[in-house]
Design a protein around this motif. Sequence first.
Motif, PDB file in Angstrom:
ATOM      1  N   UNK A 133       0.811  -1.219   0.000  1.00  0.00           N
ATOM      2  CA  UNK A 133       0.000   0.000   0.000  1.00  0.00           C
ATOM      3  C   UNK A 133       0.846   1.272   0.000  1.00  0.00           C
ATOM      4  N   UNK A 134       2.167   1.133   0.035  1.00  0.00           N
ATOM      5  CA  UNK A 134       3.034   2.319   0.047  1.00  0.00           C
ATOM      6  C   UNK A 134       2.852   3.133  -1.230  1.00  0.00           C
ATOM      7  N   UNK A 135       2.983   4.443  -1.101  1.00  0.00           N
ATOM      8  CA  UNK A 135       2.860   5.326  -2.255  1.00  0.00           C
ATOM      9  C   UNK A 135       4.149   6.127  -2.433  1.00  0.00           C
ATOM     10  N   UNK A 136       4.362   6.618  -3.632  1.00  0.00           N
ATOM     11  CA  UNK A 136       5.545   7.413  -3.923  1.00  0.00           C
ATOM     12  C   UNK A 136       5.192   8.557  -4.849  1.00  0.00           C
ATOM     13  N   UNK A 137       6.206   9.156  -5.447  1.00  0.00           N
ATOM     14  CA  UNK A 137       5.968  10.298  -6.317  1.00  0.00           C
ATOM     15  C   UNK A 137       5.388   9.855  -7.658  1.00  0.00           C
ATOM     16  N   UNK A 138       4.756  10.770  -8.344  1.00  0.00           N
ATOM     17  CA  UNK A 138       4.213  10.535  -9.679  1.00  0.00           C
ATOM     18  C   UNK A 138       5.390  10.393 -10.655  1.00  0.00           C
ATOM     19  N   UNK A 139       5.479   9.242 -11.308  1.00  0.00           N
ATOM     20  CA  UNK A 139       6.617   8.967 -12.192  1.00  0.00           C
ATOM     21  C   UNK A 139       6.335   9.302 -13.658  1.00  0.00           C
ATOM     22  N   UNK A 140       5.251  10.042 -13.924  1.00  0.00           N
ATOM     23  CA  UNK A 140       4.850  10.294 -15.311  1.00  0.00           C
ATOM     24  C   UNK A 140       5.970  10.935 -16.121  1.00  0.00           C
ATOM     25  N   UNK A 141       6.574  12.005 -15.613  1.00  0.00           N
ATOM     26  CA  UNK A 141       7.646  12.674 -16.354  1.00  0.00           C
ATOM     27  C   UNK A 141       8.835  11.747 -16.568  1.00  0.00           C
ATOM     28  N   UNK A 142       9.161  10.962 -15.563  1.00  0.00           N
ATOM     29  CA  UNK A 142      10.284  10.026 -15.680  1.00  0.00           C
ATOM     30  C   UNK A 142      10.003   8.976 -16.749  1.00  0.00           C
ATOM     31  N   UNK A 143       8.767   8.461 -16.766  1.00  0.00           N
ATOM     32  CA  UNK A 143       8.403   7.429 -17.739  1.00  0.00           C
ATOM     33  C   UNK A 143       8.481   7.981 -19.152  1.00  0.00           C
ATOM     34  N   UNK A 144       8.069   9.221 -19.341  1.00  0.00           N
ATOM     35  CA  UNK A 144       8.111   9.833 -20.674  1.00  0.00           C
ATOM     36  C   UNK A 144       9.530   9.928 -21.209  1.00  0.00           C
ATOM     37  N   UNK A 145      10.509  10.033 -20.328  1.00  0.00           N
ATOM     38  CA  UNK A 145      11.900  10.175 -20.738  1.00  0.00           C
ATOM     39  C   UNK A 145      12.620   8.835 -20.848  1.00  0.00           C
ATOM     40  N   UNK A 146      11.974   7.772 -20.431  1.00  0.00           N
ATOM     41  CA  UNK A 146      12.563   6.438 -20.545  1.00  0.00           C
ATOM     42  C   UNK A 146      12.478   5.941 -21.984  1.00  0.00           C
ATOM     43  N   UNK A 147      13.410   5.091 -22.359  1.00  0.00           N
ATOM     44  CA  UNK A 147      13.280   4.379 -23.628  1.00  0.00           C
ATOM     45  C   UNK A 147      12.211   3.302 -23.459  1.00  0.00           C
ATOM     46  N   UNK A 148      11.584   2.850 -24.558  1.00  0.00           N
ATOM     47  CA  UNK A 148      10.583   1.773 -24.442  1.00  0.00           C
ATOM     48  C   UNK A 148      11.131   0.530 -23.755  1.00  0.00           C
ATOM     49  N   UNK A 149      12.391   0.216 -24.023  1.00  0.00           N
ATOM     50  CA  UNK A 149      12.989  -0.960 -23.391  1.00  0.00           C
ATOM     51  C   UNK A 149      13.137  -0.812 -21.895  1.00  0.00           C
ATOM     52  N   UNK A 150      13.530   0.385 -21.447  1.00  0.00           N
ATOM     53  CA  UNK A 150      13.678   0.632 -20.011  1.00  0.00           C
ATOM     54  C   UNK A 150      12.321   0.557 -19.312  1.00  0.00           C
ATOM     55  N   UNK A 151      11.304   1.143 -19.945  1.00  0.00           N
ATOM     56  CA  UNK A 151       9.975   1.121 -19.334  1.00  0.00           C
ATOM     57  C   UNK A 151       9.445  -0.300 -19.258  1.00  0.00           C
ATOM     58  N   UNK A 152       9.632  -1.071 -20.322  1.00  0.00           N
ATOM     59  CA  UNK A 152       9.173  -2.466 -20.306  1.00  0.00           C
ATOM     60  C   UNK A 152       9.895  -3.260 -19.218  1.00  0.00           C
ATOM     61  N   UNK A 153      11.195  -3.058 -19.080  1.00  0.00           N
ATOM     62  CA  UNK A 153      11.946  -3.790 -18.056  1.00  0.00           C
ATOM     63  C   UNK A 153      11.406  -3.479 -16.664  1.00  0.00           C
ATOM     64  N   UNK A 154      11.048  -2.211 -16.424  1.00  0.00           N
ATOM     65  CA  UNK A 154      10.480  -1.853 -15.134  1.00  0.00           C
ATOM     66  C   UNK A 154       9.137  -2.501 -14.898  1.00  0.00           C
ATOM     67  N   UNK A 155       8.286  -2.520 -15.933  1.00  0.00           N
ATOM     68  CA  UNK A 155       6.975  -3.172 -15.808  1.00  0.00           C
ATOM     69  C   UNK A 155       7.119  -4.660 -15.535  1.00  0.00           C
ATOM     70  N   UNK A 156       8.050  -5.296 -16.231  1.00  0.00           N
ATOM     71  CA  UNK A 156       8.269  -6.732 -16.018  1.00  0.00           C
ATOM     72  C   UNK A 156       8.680  -6.992 -14.573  1.00  0.00           C
ATOM     73  N   UNK A 157       9.581  -6.177 -14.062  1.00  0.00           N
ATOM     74  CA  UNK A 157      10.049  -6.400 -12.694  1.00  0.00           C
ATOM     75  C   UNK A 157       8.908  -6.220 -11.694  1.00  0.00           C
ATOM     76  N   UNK A 158       8.088  -5.171 -11.863  1.00  0.00           N
ATOM     77  CA  UNK A 158       6.959  -4.950 -10.954  1.00  0.00           C
ATOM     78  C   UNK A 158       5.972  -6.110 -11.023  1.00  0.00           C
ATOM     79  N   UNK A 159       5.703  -6.584 -12.238  1.00  0.00           N
ATOM     80  CA  UNK A 159       4.745  -7.672 -12.416  1.00  0.00           C
ATOM     81  C   UNK A 159       5.261  -8.980 -11.832  1.00  0.00           C
ATOM     82  N   UNK A 160       6.521  -9.299 -12.111  1.00  0.00           N
ATOM     83  CA  UNK A 160       7.101 -10.554 -11.620  1.00  0.00           C
ATOM     84  C   UNK A 160       7.262 -10.525 -10.101  1.00  0.00           C
ATOM     85  N   UNK A 161       7.607  -9.368  -9.545  1.00  0.00           N
ATOM     86  CA  UNK A 161       7.730  -9.268  -8.090  1.00  0.00           C
ATOM     87  C   UNK A 161       6.414  -9.610  -7.398  1.00  0.00           C
TER      88      UNK A 161
END
Length: 273
Positions: A133-161
């Motif tokens: 239930x922990x919350x953090x900062x809005x990552x929208x700006x950070x995500x926009x600056x990520x490459x598609x590969x970096x964003x996908x890798x982050x999603x995979x890690x969150x999903x697999x965790x």
Amino acid sequence: MELSPIGLVHSSIHCRTDMPVQGVDAEIEIFLDYAGALAGVEENSHLILVCWMHEADRDVLKAVARKVSDDLPEKGVFSLRSPVRPNPLSISVVRLRGVRDGRFLLLENVDLIDGTPVIDLKPYQTGWDCVFSATGHDRTDKIRKMSPGEYRAGLIREAVNYHGELCPGVAVAVRVAEAAARVLERDLAVPQVSVTLGGDPCITDALIGITGARPGNRRLRCQGGTRYVFSGPGKEAVFYLGAVPESVDAIFAAEEASLFDCRVRSPVQLIEK
């Protein structure tokens, strides 16, 4: 205060600027004097790894998350996971893949360069260490600056965790999340985004892990079937899934149109719904 290293990191990465955001597979050598402290460690799937980032600048109080983009705003180092800080301790959760020769740990997601001193190891315990239930900062700006590969890798890690493995259902969920973030133009974990889930348990697990949506925070609904809905301010993305391919690699290589049909509803359509 005295700290004595208990081991060293052996990694293929030798320079901090070459380290991928998600880290790499690496080996931890525990010194012979401390090998007895590893008894029972193999019973854990994940460990908390504490290291000393020996090449970090200790005189910096503000920094930018440069691994993502130099254009991001400067923040205090206590609000960043940057290696530069007054006491450059690295605390990370890593997956334990095995133990070799009684004192070499084979690990995943290690974001430490070769030769980094290891200070401590602790077992990761979900009931104590996971605060979903922990919350953090809005990552929208950070995500926009990520490459598609970096964003996908982050999603995979969150999903697999959250789910436990990278299966075809998780891969489909990652592709859906990529498209939903693009349509809604925002971080899917922000409170303004709610999710309606279909019936696939693996996809459900993965999307909960990615979005942080729960019934308790009023961001999650379940309806069964093959329809998945992401609702944001003034816009809604509705996904109708096709048959889930059996290969994770095939899912990540496929065109979106072969995996799902995405329909976007406008503010007027949401009012009429």
